[in-house]
Motif scaffolding. Structure first.
Motif, PDB file in Angstrom:
ATOM      1  N   ARG A   1       0.834  -1.200   0.000  1.00 41.20           N
ATOM      2  CA  ARG A   1       0.000   0.000   0.000  1.00 41.20           C
ATOM      3  C   ARG A   1       0.870   1.251   0.000  1.00 41.20           C
ATOM      4  N   LYS A   2       0.348   2.306  -0.584  1.00 43.51           N
ATOM      5  CA  LYS A   2       1.099   3.564  -0.631  1.00 43.51           C
ATOM      6  C   LYS A   2       1.019   4.325   0.686  1.00 43.51           C
ATOM      7  N   LYS A   3      -0.156   4.348   1.302  1.00 44.35           N
ATOM      8  CA  LYS A   3      -0.320   5.065   2.556  1.00 44.35           C
ATOM      9  C   LYS A   3       0.067   4.140   3.703  1.00 44.35           C
ATOM     10  N   MET A   4       0.997   4.593   4.541  1.00 43.89           N
ATOM     11  CA  MET A   4       1.560   3.696   5.550  1.00 43.89           C
ATOM     12  C   MET A   4       1.833   4.467   6.828  1.00 43.89           C
ATOM     13  N   ASN A   5       1.602   3.851   7.966  1.00 41.69           N
ATOM     14  CA  ASN A   5       2.012   4.404   9.251  1.00 41.69           C
ATOM     15  C   ASN A   5       2.677   3.281  10.044  1.00 41.69           C
ATOM     16  N   LEU A   6       3.295   3.618  11.143  1.00 40.08           N
ATOM     17  CA  LEU A   6       3.999   2.616  11.947  1.00 40.08           C
ATOM     18  C   LEU A   6       3.207   2.165  13.161  1.00 40.08           C
ATOM     19  N   GLY A   7       1.946   2.539  13.262  1.00 39.16           N
ATOM     20  CA  GLY A   7       1.082   2.035  14.313  1.00 39.16           C
ATOM     21  C   GLY A   7       1.416   2.531  15.704  1.00 39.16           C
ATOM     22  N   PHE A   8       1.896   3.776  15.801  1.00 37.21           N
ATOM     23  CA  PHE A   8       2.243   4.303  17.109  1.00 37.21           C
ATOM     24  C   PHE A   8       1.036   4.351  18.035  1.00 37.21           C
ATOM     25  N   LEU A   9      -0.085   4.758  17.512  1.00 42.96           N
ATOM     26  CA  LEU A   9      -1.284   4.873  18.337  1.00 42.96           C
ATOM     27  C   LEU A   9      -1.688   3.517  18.915  1.00 42.96           C
ATOM     28  N   THR A  10      -1.577   2.476  18.123  1.00 41.67           N
ATOM     29  CA  THR A  10      -1.910   1.127  18.598  1.00 41.67           C
ATOM     30  C   THR A  10      -0.954   0.685  19.700  1.00 41.67           C
ATOM     31  N   ARG A  11       0.334   0.903  19.482  1.00 48.75           N
ATOM     32  CA  ARG A  11       1.326   0.486  20.475  1.00 48.75           C
ATOM     33  C   ARG A  11       1.206   1.293  21.764  1.00 48.75           C
ATOM     34  N   ALA A  12       0.981   2.590  21.641  1.00 45.93           N
ATOM     35  CA  ALA A  12       0.838   3.439  22.833  1.00 45.93           C
ATOM     36  C   ALA A  12      -0.433   3.107  23.589  1.00 45.93           C
ATOM     37  N   SER A  13      -1.522   2.850  22.872  1.00 46.42           N
ATOM     38  CA  SER A  13      -2.772   2.534  23.569  1.00 46.42           C
ATOM     39  C   SER A  13      -2.694   1.193  24.284  1.00 46.42           C
ATOM     40  N   LEU A  14      -1.941   0.252  23.737  1.00 44.49           N
ATOM     41  CA  LEU A  14      -1.736  -1.015  24.436  1.00 44.49           C
ATOM     42  C   LEU A  14      -0.988  -0.799  25.747  1.00 44.49           C
ATOM     43  N   ALA A  15       0.030   0.051  25.715  1.00 39.49           N
ATOM     44  CA  ALA A  15       0.777   0.355  26.936  1.00 39.49           C
ATOM     45  C   ALA A  15      -0.095   1.087  27.952  1.00 39.49           C
ATOM     46  N   VAL A  16      -0.892   2.029  27.494  1.00 41.02           N
ATOM     47  CA  VAL A  16      -1.783   2.771  28.401  1.00 41.02           C
ATOM     48  C   VAL A  16      -2.826   1.835  28.999  1.00 41.02           C
ATOM     49  N   LEU A  17      -3.339   0.930  28.194  1.00 41.50           N
ATOM     50  CA  LEU A  17      -4.316  -0.043  28.686  1.00 41.50           C
ATOM     51  C   LEU A  17      -3.740  -0.893  29.814  1.00 41.50           C
ATOM     52  N   VAL A  18      -2.505  -1.341  29.659  1.00 39.23           N
ATOM     53  CA  VAL A  18      -1.872  -2.155  30.701  1.00 39.23           C
ATOM     54  C   VAL A  18      -1.587  -1.313  31.944  1.00 39.23           C
ATOM     55  N   VAL A  19      -1.226  -0.058  31.770  1.00 42.80           N
ATOM     56  CA  VAL A  19      -1.004   0.814  32.927  1.00 42.80           C
ATOM     57  C   VAL A  19      -2.312   1.022  33.690  1.00 42.80           C
ATOM     58  N   PHE A  20      -3.407   1.262  32.983  1.00 44.00           N
ATOM     59  CA  PHE A  20      -4.701   1.398  33.657  1.00 44.00           C
ATOM     60  C   PHE A  20      -5.092   0.114  34.382  1.00 44.00           C
ATOM     61  N   PHE A  21      -4.847  -1.011  33.735  1.00 41.50           N
ATOM     62  CA  PHE A  21      -5.137  -2.302  34.363  1.00 41.50           C
ATOM     63  C   PHE A  21      -4.305  -2.480  35.624  1.00 41.50           C
ATOM     64  N   SER A  22      -3.052  -2.051  35.555  1.00 39.17           N
ATOM     65  CA  SER A  22      -2.169  -2.141  36.714  1.00 39.17           C
ATOM     66  C   SER A  22      -2.626  -1.204  37.836  1.00 39.17           C
ATOM     67  N   LEU A  23      -3.133  -0.044  37.472  1.00 42.51           N
ATOM     68  CA  LEU A  23      -3.628   0.895  38.485  1.00 42.51           C
ATOM     69  C   LEU A  23      -4.869   0.366  39.193  1.00 42.51           C
ATOM     70  N   LYS A  24      -5.743  -0.287  38.455  1.00 36.67           N
ATOM     71  CA  LYS A  24      -6.985  -0.788  39.038  1.00 36.67           C
ATOM     72  C   LYS A  24      -6.776  -2.039  39.880  1.00 36.67           C
ATOM     73  N   SER A  25      -5.743  -2.793  39.577  1.00 40.28           N
ATOM     74  CA  SER A  25      -5.507  -4.040  40.289  1.00 40.28           C
ATOM     75  C   SER A  25      -4.532  -3.823  41.442  1.00 40.28           C
ATOM     76  N   ASN A  26      -4.848  -4.365  42.581  1.00 40.03           N
ATOM     77  CA  ASN A  26      -3.938  -4.285  43.728  1.00 40.03           C
ATOM     78  C   ASN A  26      -2.858  -5.353  43.667  1.00 40.03           C
ATOM     79  N   GLN A  27      -2.984  -6.288  42.764  1.00 36.84           N
ATOM     80  CA  GLN A  27      -2.050  -7.408  42.690  1.00 36.84           C
ATOM     81  C   GLN A  27      -0.970  -7.214  41.630  1.00 36.84           C
TER      82      GLN A  27
END
Length: 126
Positions: free
Chosen positions: A69-95
């Motif tokens: 494909r001609k139009k291309m990105n490196l998926g930064f938003l996907t990778r960053a949102s995965l990291a943010v999701l895990v951080v939120f999960f870590s914040l909500k969990s006491n374990q």
């Protein structure tokens, strides 16, 4: 792109060994379960992000060669949102320890650095 595949294979083995050691540490060491769980989750996200980035780099190389494909990105938003999701999960969990989760995000970078230093030392010995 064969170098990229070879590099990923070299990095994948030590990362999997480390993640396996963390899983065993989570089972065997009940006092350190939050730390092991945080490092495991962060390391897993780091591993997934590195594989995803490699896939995107291959797609970008194909696009540059004219076969993709001609139009291309490196998926930064996907990778960053995965990291943010895990951080939120870590914040909500006491374990799950938050700081060890964030430290785990740098697992693949650390493995790459250590393998690079080992390769340089091996190269200078020859």
């Amino acid at each position: 792109m064969d170098e990229l595949s070879a590099h990923l294979q070299k990095i994948q083995r030590p990362a999997m060994v480390f993640l396996s050691a963390l899983a065993i540490g989570w089972i065997v060491l009940p006092d350190y379960r939050p730390f092991c769980a945080g490092l495991f989750l962060g390391g897993l996200v780091s591993f997934i992000n590195s594989r995803y980035l490699a896939m995107k780099v291959r797609q970008a190389a194909d696009a540059a060669a004219g076969t993709g494909r001609k139009k291309m990105n490196l998926g930064f938003l996907t990778r960053a949102s995965l990291a943010v999701l895990v951080v939120f999960f870590s914040l909500k969990s006491n374990q799950i320890h938050l700081i060890s989760t964030i430290v785990g995000f740098f697992l693949m970078h650390l493995v790459t650095l250590l393998l690079g230093v080992a390769a340089m030392i091996q190269k200078t010995k020859k």
